[in-house]
Design a protein around this motif. Structure first.
Motif, PDB file in Angstrom:
ATOM      1  N   ASP A  37       6.429  -2.935  -1.640  1.00  0.00           N
ATOM      2  CA  ASP A  37       7.079  -3.050  -0.331  1.00  0.00           C
ATOM      3  C   ASP A  37       8.537  -2.622  -0.371  1.00  0.00           C
ATOM      4  N   ALA A  62       3.398   4.604  -2.413  1.00  0.00           N
ATOM      5  CA  ALA A  62       2.774   4.034  -1.209  1.00  0.00           C
ATOM      6  C   ALA A  62       3.484   2.729  -0.887  1.00  0.00           C
ATOM      7  N   GLN A  63       4.127   2.670   0.277  1.00  0.00           N
ATOM      8  CA  GLN A  63       4.857   1.468   0.675  1.00  0.00           C
ATOM      9  C   GLN A  63       3.911   0.572   1.470  1.00  0.00           C
ATOM     10  N   ASP A  66      -1.884  -1.515   2.684  1.00  0.00           N
ATOM     11  CA  ASP A  66      -2.734  -0.717   3.573  1.00  0.00           C
ATOM     12  C   ASP A  66      -2.510   0.769   3.351  1.00  0.00           C
ATOM     13  N   ARG A  67      -1.239   1.141   3.231  1.00  0.00           N
ATOM     14  CA  ARG A  67      -0.913   2.545   3.001  1.00  0.00           C
ATOM     15  C   ARG A  67      -1.489   3.015   1.664  1.00  0.00           C
ATOM     16  N   ALA A  70      -5.251   3.584   1.969  1.00  0.00           N
ATOM     17  CA  ALA A  70      -5.506   4.794   2.752  1.00  0.00           C
ATOM     18  C   ALA A  70      -5.257   6.044   1.915  1.00  0.00           C
ATOM     19  N   MET A  71      -4.206   6.023   1.104  1.00  0.00           N
ATOM     20  CA  MET A  71      -3.923   7.169   0.233  1.00  0.00           C
ATOM     21  C   MET A  71      -5.027   7.354  -0.795  1.00  0.00           C
TER      22      MET A  71
END
Length: 591
Positions: A37, A62-63, A66-67, A70-71
């Motif tokens: 985060d 990826a921050q 969820d991100r 998805a990545m």
């Protein structure tokens, strides 16, 4: 001839084309995904990872959880390999445990690392215990050379060992339910040979390789070697010769010959060679023994995140070879001859190996499943033991694991990362009877595993391959059919000592008697005095037993390695009392 004129536009287009090619090459690099985060922490982590691994891996950030997921799904859609996911513990929204657990489900081959403050290591231990994280790194991780890179090096090294460059990979073409295809697949995997498997029912386009090798005249499976050679239905011996595995001796005489290349044999080889003894290890099939089949060994000292049997074998082999041990495989010993002061091993091809001392570490073999149809379907859905690579073939299917020991528990957990349902079939009334508590706890927390206690497999069903099993409840006698595609049996083992019958004393089950069990004997030393047999010495002086093949063995990897080391210490004592260092002539008892 007129000079060729190249326009600025053509030059620019060529440069752009080269740039696109270089960019595409960079894009194909395996991915390291950093998740967290805090943007500042994430940038610093990514920078350190790029500095160390940028030439071979592509680091993405990826921050947020969820991100990150998805990545990962996007990378999978583009068939982009992901080697490692490293996540900061302090995340809002999704917990880091959920993120790593879902990442593990999507990327079962990738390593996972948790970044955690030193005050919160208990959370990291829980993540490892739950199977979500392979390892953890304490924050702050500076200096990275000491606190970040060693853990990441290990995980990336293990990943790279299973994902070598395409130009180095053996291609294996056949049918999944063909017994010979399974034999070759198993042999390549157990011998640490990188290969890609193509099931013609799933990859019909690979039939072109079969056509190039002769079409219908080429019996499957087909092995396509990196240099272009094609092998049609090769034997294990043919494969070994073509792949450069050695079954030939460099000398007719050794100080020590070790029979078996499991943890006990390789442990003995490392200690013997490091202490200056000329050493050969003879292995009939593949290094690693039964431990080499384990998907994860979690209670071996020095590996807090656990280690796969294949990785432990790879490291042990490299260590033994670095010290000078000669690994002879495939080579099967048929008989031990006592020709004082030497010990002579005769193999199945008529060859001979001579030594001053011998370590028998030939291990055990899995018992056959006593169910109707099991023999007929062996290699076509019925398997004994389970190489870690087998699990990916069962993606989305229901499979059965038979047995109540640690090997069955480890296999069930590993298969649950791929299979839709794992049926664990146990004769006993509880898992804790023969299985370690840490495995039982994880199995009980894994929803994809269904445990059937007091259950016996009475029949394996199917024509061309396994389609189901028939179970009998040992308490009620009720019979139930379960549809499965594969059955993996771990139902006990028998010692591989038939070749020693009549030469070494064994117990009624076939295990070798050593030390205290032979105290009624008096062994003559070279100086004419007598002594009791050494701790691991068999009924023949100078022949020692190590690992599972030995009576009273503890049946654990650590115990086997300890046996190997102890045997070498005892060999030194034996040789001190038998100081004849003369080597036999080549016309005598040599090869």
């Amino acid at each position: 001839m007129s000079a060729q004129v190249i326009s600025d536009e053509s030059v620019e287009t060529a440069a752009e084309r080269r740039g696109r090619g270089e960019a595409a090459s960079r894009e194909r690099r395996p991915v390291i995904l950093a998740v967290g985060d805090d943007a500042e922490t994430l940038c610093a982590l990514a920078a350190d990872l790029r500095r160390r691994y940028g030439s071979r891996f592509r680091t993405l950030r990826a921050q947020g959880g969820d991100r990150a997921l998805a990545m990962i799904r996007g990378l999978l859609d583009r068939a982009q390999p992901v080697a490692l996911v490293i996540a900061d513990e302090h995340m809002t929204g999704m917990s880091v445990l959920d993120v790593l657990s879902l990442a593990r489900r999507l990327l079962p081959d990738a390593g996972t690392v948790l970044l955690t403050p030193y005050t919160e290591t208990e959370a990291a231990i829980r993540a490892i215990d739950a199977g979500a994280a392979d390892d953890y790194v304490l924050t702050p991780w500076e200096p990275a050379e000491e606190r970040l890179y060693p853990e990441v090096d290990d995980l990336l090294g293990e990943w790279l060992a299973g994902h070598p460059p395409a130009r180095e990979i053996v291609r294996l073409v056949g049918h999944r339910w063909d017994a010979d295809s399974h034999r070759v697949r198993y042999y390549l995997s157990r011998n640490q040979v990188p290969f890609a498997w193509y099931d013609l029912d799933v990859h019909p386009e690979e039939r072109r390789l079969v056509e190039e090798a002769g079409g219908e005249s080429c019996a499957l499976p087909l092995v396509a070697l990196p240099g272009g050679e094609r092998l049609c239905d090769p034997s294990n011996e043919d494969l070994a010769e073509r792949l450069g595995l050695s079954a030939h001796t460099e000398t007719p005489f050794y100080d020590v010959i070790i029979v078996g290349a499991g943890p006990a044999g390789l442990g003995a080889a490392v200690y013997a060679t490091s202490e200056g003894l000329s050493t050969a290890v003879v292995e009939s099939e593949a290094p690693g023994g039964q431990a080499g089949l384990s998907s994860r060994i979690e209670n071996y000292l020095g590996f807090p995140r656990g280690v796969s049997g294949g990785e432990l074998t790879r490291r042990a082999l490299a260590q033994a070879r670095r010290f000078g041990a000669q690994i002879l495989t495939p080579r099967t010993v048929a008989r031990l001859e006592v020709r004082d002061p030497y010990r002579v091993l005769h193999d199945t091809n008529g060859g001979r190996l001579t030594a001053r001392a011998v370590v028998v570490a030939s291990g055990v073999s899995y018992r056959r499943l006593p169910a109707e149809g099991a023999d007929r379907l062996e290699g076509r859905g019925v398997y004994y033991g389970a190489d870690a690579n087998e699990a990916s073939l069962c993606a989305g299917e229901s499979i059965a694991v038979v047995g109540g020991g640690n090997s069955a528990g480890q296999a069930s957990l590993h298969f649950s990362n791929y299979a839709r349902r794992v049926h664990l079939l146990v004769l006993g009334d509880r898992l804790t009877r023969d299985m370690s508590r840490y495995l039982v706890d994880r199995i009980e927390r894994t929803p994809r595993i269904t445990v059937h206690l007091r259950s016996e497999v009475t029949a394996v069903e199917g024509d061309e391959h396994v389609t189901g099993i028939l179970l009998r409840d040992l308490d009620t006698g009720e019979r139930t059919g379960i549809p499965v595609t594969s059955v993996y049996a771990f139902i006990g083992a028998d010692p591989c000592t038939d070749w020693l019958a009549g030469t070494l004393e064994r117990d009624p089950r076939g295990y070798l008697l050593t030390g205290i069990d032979l105290r009624r004997r008096v062994v003559e030393n070279g100086d004419g005095s007598g002594r009791d047999p050494y701790l691991l010495e068999t009924s023949v002086p100078g022949v020692f037993a190590a690992g599972d093949v030995r009576n009273r063995s503890m049946r654990r990897v650590a115990g086997a390695v300890g046996d190997g080391a102890t045997a070498v210490s005892l060999i030194h004592q034996y040789l001190e009392h038998h100081g004849d260092t003369r080597r036999p002539s080549s016309s005598g008892v040599g090869v």
